[in-house]
Design a protein around this motif. Structure first.
Motif, PDB file in Angstrom:
ATOM      1  N   TYR A 405       0.844  -1.205   0.000  1.00  0.00           N
ATOM      2  CA  TYR A 405       0.000   0.000   0.000  1.00  0.00           C
ATOM      3  C   TYR A 405       0.875   1.251   0.000  1.00  0.00           C
ATOM      4  CZ  TYR A 405      -3.592   3.339   1.339  1.00  0.00           C
ATOM      5  OH  TYR A 405      -4.436   4.418   1.366  1.00  0.00           O
ATOM      6  N   ALA A 406       1.894   1.255   0.857  1.00  0.00           N
ATOM      7  CA  ALA A 406       2.785   2.416   0.939  1.00  0.00           C
ATOM      8  C   ALA A 406       3.590   2.576  -0.357  1.00  0.00           C
ATOM      9  CB  ALA A 406       3.721   2.270   2.135  1.00  0.00           C
ATOM     10  N   TRP A 407       4.056   1.459  -0.922  1.00  0.00           N
ATOM     11  CA  TRP A 407       4.844   1.514  -2.157  1.00  0.00           C
ATOM     12  C   TRP A 407       4.007   2.039  -3.314  1.00  0.00           C
ATOM     13  CZ3 TRP A 407       5.034  -0.409  -7.119  1.00  0.00           C
ATOM     14  CH2 TRP A 407       6.275  -0.390  -7.755  1.00  0.00           C
ATOM     15  N   LEU A 408       2.785   1.526  -3.452  1.00  0.00           N
ATOM     16  CA  LEU A 408       1.899   1.984  -4.518  1.00  0.00           C
ATOM     17  C   LEU A 408       1.519   3.449  -4.326  1.00  0.00           C
ATOM     18  CD1 LEU A 408      -0.419  -1.144  -4.858  1.00  0.00           C
ATOM     19  CD2 LEU A 408       1.254  -0.341  -6.540  1.00  0.00           C
ATOM     20  N   SER A 409       1.318   3.867  -3.080  1.00  0.00           N
ATOM     21  CA  SER A 409       0.992   5.270  -2.806  1.00  0.00           C
ATOM     22  C   SER A 409       2.158   6.172  -3.171  1.00  0.00           C
ATOM     23  CB  SER A 409       0.634   5.455  -1.329  1.00  0.00           C
ATOM     24  OG  SER A 409      -0.488   4.689  -0.971  1.00  0.00           O
ATOM     25  N   LYS A 410       3.349   5.758  -2.784  1.00  0.00           N
ATOM     26  CA  LYS A 410       4.549   6.554  -3.044  1.00  0.00           C
ATOM     27  C   LYS A 410       4.789   6.727  -4.544  1.00  0.00           C
ATOM     28  CE  LYS A 410       8.716   8.333  -2.214  1.00  0.00           C
ATOM     29  NZ  LYS A 410       8.906   9.633  -1.569  1.00  0.00           N
ATOM     30  N   ILE A 416       1.564   5.599 -13.136  1.00  0.00           N
ATOM     31  CA  ILE A 416       0.540   6.045 -14.078  1.00  0.00           C
ATOM     32  C   ILE A 416       1.183   6.552 -15.369  1.00  0.00           C
ATOM     33  CG2 ILE A 416      -1.217   7.834 -14.486  1.00  0.00           C
ATOM     34  CD1 ILE A 416      -1.913   7.581 -11.466  1.00  0.00           C
ATOM     35  N   GLY A 417       2.322   7.215 -15.236  1.00  0.00           N
ATOM     36  CA  GLY A 417       2.941   7.840 -16.404  1.00  0.00           C
ATOM     37  C   GLY A 417       3.984   7.007 -17.117  1.00  0.00           C
ATOM     38  N   TYR A 418       4.456   5.911 -16.499  1.00  0.00           N
ATOM     39  CA  TYR A 418       5.525   5.130 -17.112  1.00  0.00           C
ATOM     40  C   TYR A 418       4.993   4.266 -18.273  1.00  0.00           C
ATOM     41  CZ  TYR A 418       9.114   6.331 -13.640  1.00  0.00           C
ATOM     42  OH  TYR A 418      10.043   6.995 -12.875  1.00  0.00           O
ATOM     43  N   ILE A 427       2.232  -5.379 -13.211  1.00  0.00           N
ATOM     44  CA  ILE A 427       1.037  -6.238 -13.177  1.00  0.00           C
ATOM     45  C   ILE A 427       1.422  -7.685 -12.900  1.00  0.00           C
ATOM     46  CG2 ILE A 427      -0.776  -7.231 -14.637  1.00  0.00           C
ATOM     47  CD1 ILE A 427      -1.044  -4.525 -15.989  1.00  0.00           C
ATOM     48  N   LYS A 428       2.456  -8.157 -13.577  1.00  0.00           N
ATOM     49  CA  LYS A 428       2.889  -9.546 -13.407  1.00  0.00           C
ATOM     50  C   LYS A 428       3.256  -9.835 -11.954  1.00  0.00           C
ATOM     51  CE  LYS A 428       6.233 -12.908 -15.197  1.00  0.00           C
ATOM     52  NZ  LYS A 428       7.351 -13.141 -16.150  1.00  0.00           N
ATOM     53  N   VAL A 429       3.983  -8.914 -11.335  1.00  0.00           N
ATOM     54  CA  VAL A 429       4.402  -9.113  -9.945  1.00  0.00           C
ATOM     55  C   VAL A 429       3.201  -9.043  -9.004  1.00  0.00           C
ATOM     56  CG1 VAL A 429       5.790  -8.173  -8.059  1.00  0.00           C
ATOM     57  CG2 VAL A 429       6.722  -8.220 -10.371  1.00  0.00           C
ATOM     58  N   LEU A 430       2.356  -8.030  -9.170  1.00  0.00           N
ATOM     59  CA  LEU A 430       1.224  -7.852  -8.256  1.00  0.00           C
ATOM     60  C   LEU A 430       0.196  -8.974  -8.406  1.00  0.00           C
ATOM     61  CD1 LEU A 430       0.650  -3.989  -8.447  1.00  0.00           C
ATOM     62  CD2 LEU A 430       1.605  -5.293  -6.551  1.00  0.00           C
ATOM     63  N   ASP A 431      -0.130  -9.338  -9.639  1.00  0.00           N
ATOM     64  CA  ASP A 431      -1.120 -10.395  -9.840  1.00  0.00           C
ATOM     65  C   ASP A 431      -0.633 -11.735  -9.300  1.00  0.00           C
ATOM     66  OD1 ASP A 431      -2.756  -8.574 -11.004  1.00  0.00           O
ATOM     67  OD2 ASP A 431      -2.624  -9.362 -13.055  1.00  0.00           O
ATOM     68  N   SER A 432       0.664 -11.997  -9.436  1.00  0.00           N
ATOM     69  CA  SER A 432       1.194 -13.272  -8.933  1.00  0.00           C
ATOM     70  C   SER A 432       1.041 -13.377  -7.424  1.00  0.00           C
ATOM     71  CB  SER A 432       2.670 -13.408  -9.324  1.00  0.00           C
ATOM     72  OG  SER A 432       3.475 -12.478  -8.600  1.00  0.00           O
ATOM     73  N   ARG A 451      -8.371  -5.317   0.754  1.00  0.00           N
ATOM     74  CA  ARG A 451      -9.262  -4.479  -0.062  1.00  0.00           C
ATOM     75  C   ARG A 451      -8.629  -3.106  -0.322  1.00  0.00           C
ATOM     76  NH1 ARG A 451     -12.813  -0.558  -0.006  1.00  0.00           N
ATOM     77  NH2 ARG A 451     -12.251  -0.036   2.135  1.00  0.00           N
ATOM     78  N   GLU A 452      -7.941  -2.563   0.684  1.00  0.00           N
ATOM     79  CA  GLU A 452      -7.276  -1.265   0.513  1.00  0.00           C
ATOM     80  C   GLU A 452      -6.200  -1.338  -0.578  1.00  0.00           C
ATOM     81  OE1 GLU A 452      -5.652  -0.123   4.235  1.00  0.00           O
ATOM     82  OE2 GLU A 452      -7.488   0.822   4.947  1.00  0.00           O
ATOM     83  N   VAL A 453      -5.406  -2.394  -0.538  1.00  0.00           N
ATOM     84  CA  VAL A 453      -4.344  -2.563  -1.532  1.00  0.00           C
ATOM     85  C   VAL A 453      -4.953  -2.751  -2.917  1.00  0.00           C
ATOM     86  CG1 VAL A 453      -2.418  -4.013  -2.283  1.00  0.00           C
ATOM     87  CG2 VAL A 453      -2.707  -3.482   0.144  1.00  0.00           C
ATOM     88  N   TRP A 454      -6.010  -3.557  -2.986  1.00  0.00           N
ATOM     89  CA  TRP A 454      -6.639  -3.807  -4.278  1.00  0.00           C
ATOM     90  C   TRP A 454      -7.261  -2.528  -4.838  1.00  0.00           C
ATOM     91  CZ3 TRP A 454      -5.755  -7.791  -7.231  1.00  0.00           C
ATOM     92  CH2 TRP A 454      -6.509  -7.941  -8.394  1.00  0.00           C
ATOM     93  N   ALA A 455      -7.830  -1.697  -3.958  1.00  0.00           N
ATOM     94  CA  ALA A 455      -8.394  -0.418  -4.401  1.00  0.00           C
ATOM     95  C   ALA A 455      -7.301   0.487  -4.968  1.00  0.00           C
ATOM     96  CB  ALA A 455      -9.109   0.277  -3.241  1.00  0.00           C
ATOM     97  N   LYS A 456      -6.152   0.516  -4.304  1.00  0.00           N
ATOM     98  CA  LYS A 456      -5.039   1.325  -4.796  1.00  0.00           C
ATOM     99  C   LYS A 456      -4.561   0.823  -6.166  1.00  0.00           C
ATOM    100  CE  LYS A 456      -3.158   4.090  -2.646  1.00  0.00           C
ATOM    101  NZ  LYS A 456      -3.321   5.568  -2.620  1.00  0.00           N
TER     102      LYS A 456
END
Length: 576
Positions: A405-410, A416-418, A427-432, A451-456
């Motif tokens: 959550y903190a990593w995605l927030s940071k 978004i821009g990369y 996606i590959k890392v998170l979905d796995s 749920r918080e992480v998935w929302a992020k």
């Protein structure tokens, strides 16, 4: 090592580790900044690093916006606040309070080469002023060190600094009648009318409305954070808040100034200063001691060869990061982006030379490696979760999700821009991890956090599609120009995709979709050529454009209806 620091910088003649061998004359703000850079790095960063056991190096990623507040304060480390004005002090007219130190050049009858009878009196008065603001335990040693010196001469500043960092409030620099800088005040109190600044700024951004308490409460934190980040800080301590808002005020007044702050929590020298090329906001720089990641092999080789390491064994460098501000744009999916990295420099600890060709903090390869380490439970380091909890390892799934959550927030705005290639790896890392059947039972036991992480994660996925819409607004797609037909076809495709994804609803994204969609529809040439003429006057190409135009209108109406229904029950809207 710190005693040898910057010993080969041209024009800086160190007579000893704490003093210069000659008079220091500085008559421009740029030269003063360079002087303060070297002195503060040497005495406020390098000296503590060498003398304080287990010195807390700054994580290079913490120098990337958005900034997170540090929860620890290191009382044994120095802290400072200063303001420099490129003009003489006018005590009664100044907009802040401080204890005045006088320069003998201000005495009307003083002439060079003649002893002024008031000179000793001025020196004694300056000495007493500084002494009175020091903690009791330092007063005797201070008088012993400076009993025969004038504390406001710049050549004495390095030796004085060990006392100033234990003094509350701000140091003040200004010019004398000859235009030369000197220490003209101590114990400065920089005003910060935080409440009024936040409310005025929020109204200007369109985030607040007079009399609308709900809108104010919902958006206050966003406005507060955006305002602070424009000036290089998170929502933080009084010292850094004062530095941010006082520099804002000086810049609006047209002053030529420099404001610097070193926090005992962030261990970072942050400087805000006026430059001719910055028209809206002051320039921002940060300097800190950071460790180069062990897997940045090529960077380590170059730095070691050039002698840039402060500590070669621990791979410690002096890193300067320079930022640029961004105007708030409600139609931009990255509207929360107040600041981004403009450049970075590694400062040589002996020569002071700044190397600009090595990327330390904006490395996408290392970002994916860190993410992989987090989901595997192999990450070593600490993060702050939601501004109030320090997580120091990733052994448990609960801690991994908090790290995620903190990593995605940071890194949200960067992801978004990369590029699509980079995001495919994310996606590959998170979905796995998040979709792994092996983790379902664990995630069910910490469902709210999951749920918080998935929302992020969902927010970032949707925001990348909205970012495509932003490009389509300019008739651009993946760097290529589009005609109107291509623009509208891709716009319909994106809107259809987003319509089915907003089961996870984010109001700010829907607002951006509506703003961007309206701008596409209101293109004057598009309307004049394909929408306003009668159908009989259109070619097949024009009829296809008109049909797509109508489809976009219908899709935006659907988004507007969804938003209206959500706003009627505010608790249903997700906040990210």
């Amino acid at each position: 090592m710190w005693k040898k620091a910057f010993s080969k910088v041209p024009g800086f003649d160190w007579g000893a580790s704490t003093e210069f061998s000659d008079v220091v004359i500085i008559n421009t703000l740029a030269k003063l900044k360079n002087f303060l850079d070297l002195v503060h790095i040497k005495y406020c960063l390098l000296k503590p690093y060498c003398e304080v056991g287990d010195y807390p190096l700054v994580d290079s990623r913490s120098l990337l916006p958005s900034f997170e507040p540090e929860l620890y304060e290191y009382k044994d480390l120095p802290g400072l606040l200063l303001v420099a004005l490129d003009r003489p002090i006018n005590s009664f007219q100044e907009i802040f309070q401080f204890d005045r130190l006088h320069n003998i050049m201000e005495i009307p009858d003083h002439t060079e080469g003649h002893s002024c009878p008031l000179e000793n009196s001025v020196m004694r008065q300056n000495l007493d002023t500084v002494r009175s603001r020091l903690p009791q335990k330092y007063r005797d040693s201070f008088v012993e060190d400076f009993g025969t010196k004038d504390v406001n001469y710049l050549e004495n500043y390095p030796a004085l600094l060990k006392y100033l960092v234990d003094m509350d409030r701000a140091q003040v620099f200004s010019t004398d009648p000859n235009g030369e800088f000197y220490l003209s005040g101590v114990f400065g109190s920089l005003p910060a009318d935080l409440d009024s600044e936040i409310k005025r700024f929020g109204l200007r951004l369109g985030k607040f409305t007079h009399g609308d308490n709900y809108r104010y409460e919902r958006n206050r934190l966003f406005v507060y954070q955006f305002l602070m980040e424009l000036y290089g800080f998170p929502i933080a301590s009084e010292r850094r808040t004062s530095a941010a808002l006082f520099s804002r005020r000086l810049f609006r007044m047209g002053e030529q100034f420099l404001v610097r702050v070193l926090g005992q929590s962030d261990r970072t020298l942050t400087t805000l200063y006026a430059t001719p090329e910055n028209k809206r906001y002051p320039k921002i720089e940060k300097i800190a001691l950071v460790q180069v990641e062990s897997d940045q092999v090529d960077a380590i080789r170059k730095l070691r060869k050039g002698g840039y390491f402060v500590d070669s064994k621990k791979r410690v460098i002096i890193l300067r990061v320079i930022y640029k501000q961004h105007k708030f744009n409600p139609g931009n999916v990255r509207q929360a982006r107040a600041l981004s990295v403009e450049s970075q420099e590694i400062i040589h600890p002996i020569t002071g030379h700044a190397r600009k060709d090595i990327n330390i903090i904006k490395d996408t390869y290392n970002m994916v490696l860190r993410l992989t380490d987090i989901v595997r439970g192999e990450y070593s380091g600490a993060i702050v979760y939601k501004r109030n909890e320090v997580i120091e390892n990733t052994e448990r799934h609960e801690d991994r999700l908090k790290f995620l959550y903190a990593w995605l927030s940071k890194h949200q705005r960067r992801i978004i821009g990369y590029s699509d290639e980079f995001f495919a790896k994310v996606i590959k890392v998170l979905d796995s991890y998040l979709l792994s059947p092996e983790n379902i039972d664990e995630f069910n036991s910490i469902h709210e956090l999951y749920r918080e992480v998935w929302a992020k994660y969902s927010y970032i996925q949707q925001a990348r599609k909205v970012k495509v819409l932003e490009d389509l607004r300019q008739r651009q797609f993946k760097g290529e120009d589009l005609n109107y037909l291509g623009q509208l076809e891709l716009t319909v495709e994106m809107l259809n995709d987003l319509k089915f994804e907003i089961v996870n609803y984010f109001d700010e994204l829907v607002e951006s979709i509506l703003v961007i969609g309206e701008e596409i529809l209101n293109d004057s040439y598009l309307r004049r050529t394909y929408i306003q003429p009668h159908e009989d006057h259109l070619t097949q190409y024009g009829l296809r454009i008109r049909k797509l135009y109508g489809r976009i209108v219908a899709l935006l109406d659907e988004f507007e209806a969804i938003r209206k229904s959500r706003q009627e029950s505010p608790d249903a809207a997700m906040a990210v």
